[in-house]
Design an enzyme around this catalytic site. Sequence first.
Site, short mmCIF file in Angstrom:
data_model
loop_
_atom_site.label_atom_id
_atom_site.label_comp_id
_atom_site.label_asym_id
_atom_site.label_seq_id
_atom_site.Cartn_x
_atom_site.Cartn_y
_atom_site.Cartn_z
N LYS A 138 0.83 -1.20 0.00
CA LYS A 138 0.00 0.00 0.00
C LYS A 138 0.87 1.26 0.00
O LYS A 138 0.55 2.26 -0.66
CB LYS A 138 -0.93 0.00 1.21
N HIS A 286 -4.53 -30.52 -36.00
CA HIS A 286 -5.72 -29.78 -35.58
C HIS A 286 -6.49 -30.54 -34.50
O HIS A 286 -7.70 -30.73 -34.58
CB HIS A 286 -6.62 -29.46 -36.77
#
Length: 520
Positions: A138, A286
């Site tokens: 922070k 594929h």
Amino acid sequence: MAKIQRAILSVTDKTGLVEFARRLSTMGVELISTGGTAKLLRESGIAVKDISELTGFPEMLDGRVKTLHPKVHGGILHVRSKQEHRAAVSEHGIQPIDMVVVNLYAFEKTAAKPGVQFEDIIENIDIGGPSMVRSAAKNFQDVAIVTSPQDYHAIAQEMESSGGSLSLNTKWRLAQKAFATTAAYDSAIASTLERIASPEGEKPELNDDTGFPETLRLSFHKAFDLRYGENPHQKAALYSDGSGKGVANGKQLQGKDLSYNNIVDLQAAWDLAQEFEEPICAIVKHTNPCGTAIAGTLAEAYKRALECDPVSAFGGVIGVNRTIDRDTATEMAKLFVEAIAAPGFDDDARQIFAAKKNLRLVEIVPMEQNWVLKNVSGGVLLQDNDMRPLSESDLKIVSQRKPTDQEMRDLLFAWKVCKHVKSNAILYARNGQTTGVGAGQMSRVDSARIGAMKSVLGIPGSVAASDAFFPFPDGVEEIAKAGATAIIQPGGSVRDQEVIDTANRLGLAMVLTGVRHFRH
């Protein structure tokens, strides 16, 4: 940027810590530490102050309370540019803390231990660590938060070259990583505690049931960006679970960068190869296997797989379940292949493949994949992975003619491979080698026709596998017309008897599995 003068170090994973601390100390950074971390540094000859010296308060409650103190969090959280903050910490004798080096209790590792006790799970929920991480992140403008040993060298190097400071950009990057770390940590805790039932008056226990969580929490780290997705206009990236296993964590040994389609096909080829104990080679195009075969050696399995459909194999992806040796590499190097997935490549194979600089070699550590996830608009679908093995009790011979021993071996081989063909799927096989593949058709009878039409080796004497039941007898008729002699299929159609009667009329053996393998 201000010089880093004071750092708190409190880590569970102590990888690289001593060297990092020594470099900080050499730059004049005062080191403050806790428990085992302080002990390690002191034994390594590094000057360190105990956290209790900073706070004036002893560690207590079995270590539960040690860093939860105003002199820790005040030192981290006060904003140096605010006069009132500086005055407040000065009034209370709080010293600035400019760097926090923290990694958290190994909660997930503890929770994953077989037979772990509830008390151990709870005690391994880190409180002070995440609190310091969040405080430092922070206040990133003034405090550097270091949560990963992987960052130690780069941070020390930057400090050594800048007189002991870190840039705002570096601090911001570290803060982003820190918040991601605590988010993943809290997610792991929540997901684990969700599995614990605690009936009133009974001791809570971890439920090992693999049921689906009420809240699905996923945490993956970006491994790398891809050039594009399935098509050039789509962006893509690969994310890893950090396990070091599976295709996403495969080690690329050579070749061009992996593409999105390479990775999808590598997964398909690898999954199929893992179905078998004997040496196997799967050639995928594929996502569908265009050639699959087993043999006594990997080289022979590859040659037999290539025979199935050498045209489709061109530019394909290969998956095997053995370390690739010289003989196998010599054969594979004759064909243009995009990528190869294997558990290993020996030195001779590496040397042979080195001449094919674009060929991607990927070494993969096997892992068990329990879930399959698929995106849908507004959410995701989650299911168990299709890992159900076929047992003898599943098999039911329903035809008048029983399969021969060879036919049964081929049926079981075909069944394993068919599972990896897109639905609707019909697969032909003979002697541990696919002879025809009909994949992804809207009609099962069309899959039967296409599989036979594309066959290079010929269908007569083959067996056929169907991933789901035959809704009509016409599929069986097409299979018989092609020359196959036996069929394995799940059964379960309202027309099963018609289908069985057709097999009997045509002299086919038929085996039902009771198990369906749709693959969408």
